[in-house]
Design a protein around this motif. Sequence first.
Motif: not given
Length: 109
Positions: A69-72, A80-82, A95-96
């Motif tokens: 995950p990106r910081i911040g 989500g998923l790519t 995403h789900a």
Amino acid sequence: MTPTEKVHFWQQQINDWEVTDLSGNAFCKQQSLIYHQFVYWRQKLTSGKDYPKQAPAATGFTRVISSAPRIGVDAGDADGLTVSLPGGVSITGLHAGNIELLGAVLRQL
């Protein structure tokens, strides 16, 4: 066969193959050799020579890479998923809540 004898045997096979116009697989069939052993010894004995690499066989699977995950960024706001498809097509933001959409898209391809 001793290890030295194996090296000499396979070096002779590689030398014999190099003067033919045959693919490695065809040469092995003609000489009753096991192809994966031929490839192993060719790579081992000819490192540094420029032989064309064979393209990997298509398996029907693709590589999935998980990124941290990106910081911040809050987990709920993450991209989500790519999914990256051949030809440069990417499907992002999965995403789900919308993962079923991916199946529908892929069935149309």
